[in-house]
Scaffold this motif. Sequence first.
Motif, PDB file in Angstrom:
ATOM      1  N   GLU A  46       0.830  -1.209   0.000  1.00  0.00           N
ATOM      2  CA  GLU A  46       0.000   0.000   0.000  1.00  0.00           C
ATOM      3  C   GLU A  46       0.864   1.257   0.000  1.00  0.00           C
ATOM      4  O   GLU A  46       0.656   2.160  -0.829  1.00  0.00           O
ATOM      5  CB  GLU A  46      -0.931   0.013   1.219  1.00  0.00           C
ATOM      6  N   SER A  93       4.170   2.017   6.909  1.00  0.00           N
ATOM      7  CA  SER A  93       2.740   2.173   7.135  1.00  0.00           C
ATOM      8  C   SER A  93       2.490   2.664   8.554  1.00  0.00           C
ATOM      9  O   SER A  93       1.669   3.547   8.789  1.00  0.00           O
ATOM     10  CB  SER A  93       2.015   0.850   6.891  1.00  0.00           C
ATOM     11  N   SER A 118       1.424   6.996   8.967  1.00  0.00           N
ATOM     12  CA  SER A 118       0.238   6.987   9.817  1.00  0.00           C
ATOM     13  C   SER A 118       0.118   8.214  10.707  1.00  0.00           C
ATOM     14  O   SER A 118      -0.895   8.392  11.384  1.00  0.00           O
ATOM     15  CB  SER A 118       0.239   5.741  10.709  1.00  0.00           C
ATOM     16  N   TRP A 139      -5.459   2.192   6.087  1.00  0.00           N
ATOM     17  CA  TRP A 139      -5.671   2.580   4.693  1.00  0.00           C
ATOM     18  C   TRP A 139      -7.043   2.197   4.164  1.00  0.00           C
ATOM     19  O   TRP A 139      -7.453   2.672   3.108  1.00  0.00           O
ATOM     20  CB  TRP A 139      -4.584   1.957   3.816  1.00  0.00           C
ATOM     21  N   ALA A 145      -6.136   7.359   3.988  1.00  0.00           N
ATOM     22  CA  ALA A 145      -5.156   7.282   2.899  1.00  0.00           C
ATOM     23  C   ALA A 145      -4.719   8.679   2.476  1.00  0.00           C
ATOM     24  O   ALA A 145      -3.556   8.892   2.117  1.00  0.00           O
ATOM     25  CB  ALA A 145      -5.739   6.511   1.721  1.00  0.00           C
ATOM     26  N   TYR A 295      -3.611   0.469  -4.941  1.00  0.00           N
ATOM     27  CA  TYR A 295      -4.514   0.693  -3.816  1.00  0.00           C
ATOM     28  C   TYR A 295      -5.934   0.955  -4.304  1.00  0.00           C
ATOM     29  O   TYR A 295      -6.899   0.358  -3.801  1.00  0.00           O
ATOM     30  CB  TYR A 295      -4.020   1.875  -2.980  1.00  0.00           C
TER      31      TYR A 295
END
Length: 312
Positions: A46, A93, A118, A139, A145, A295
């Motif tokens: 992602e 992430s 994040s 996400w 996102a 994504y």
Amino acid sequence: MMNKQRLLRITAAAAALTVIAGCGAKAAGSEPASTGALAVVATTPEVADFVRNIGGADVTVTQIIKPNVDPHEYEPTPADLQAIATAKVVVKSGVGLEEWLGTTITSAGFTGAVVDSSSGVTLREGEEGGEHGPDPHIWHDPRNAKIMVTNIEKGLAAAEPGKAAAFAANLTTYTAELDKLDADTVAAFATLPAQDRKLVTNHDAFGYYVARYQLQFVGSVIPSMDTSAELSGKQLTDLVAKIRATGTKAIFAESSLPPKTAEAIAQQAGVKVVAGEDALFGDSLGAAGTPEGTYLGAERHNTQVILEALAG
């Protein structure tokens, strides 16, 4: 939370990898270098896709975790260490998903910037009162996102100020696509009666999606946000009973997890299991070069599969 045995394995592996990295091994799976492009390592599929969209031709991206690999159980390789050692930026992430990353970065001697995508996201706790910490699957809400790609844009611009205008323009274009994804998904679920919006998945990976699109999370085959958890006999029986009591129509397998237990529970509960090519992308994306390898494509796939199964 990482168990002691796995922590010891990763620590030992990282120590061994330090020696291997010193030999100058080439990072397997990294994209060909472009002259003047910023070298970025991205941990998950992602965030790698986000970096490619924001960085465009001005970055080269080495993606650590490949498609359909469970990030909760990932352990770094010599190629990962070498890629990190030679990168200018590492993008993660976050929310504890990459428990192995800190040790690996230290062993690699990495001195560049680490971007936590994040940062600033409002986190949810798991169904069990946060026993395993906040939910890292942020996400699955496109609004999150948008925060993630904004953090990535800031990190890339700080590392390569001369390309900041290009990164900002790419961010504007991509956030518009995220807004459209979100609006399309809201409109799609508006066609499904509320009593049919009941979700059972392989593990608790869709909490943000459930909250955003007003679904009811009935339960998961693995009763945790972490795939290393195990389903007890009582939990299995309880889940079957809950599926029957709520009138849930399907159990959704996930692309990075084996579907056998989901199939067994579905058989006991008398419902269908959605697996194979229709499996949801919970922790991963699809193969590179496919629509689901992005994504946007993976999220559209998830919504289409869920709607078709629950409407039926």
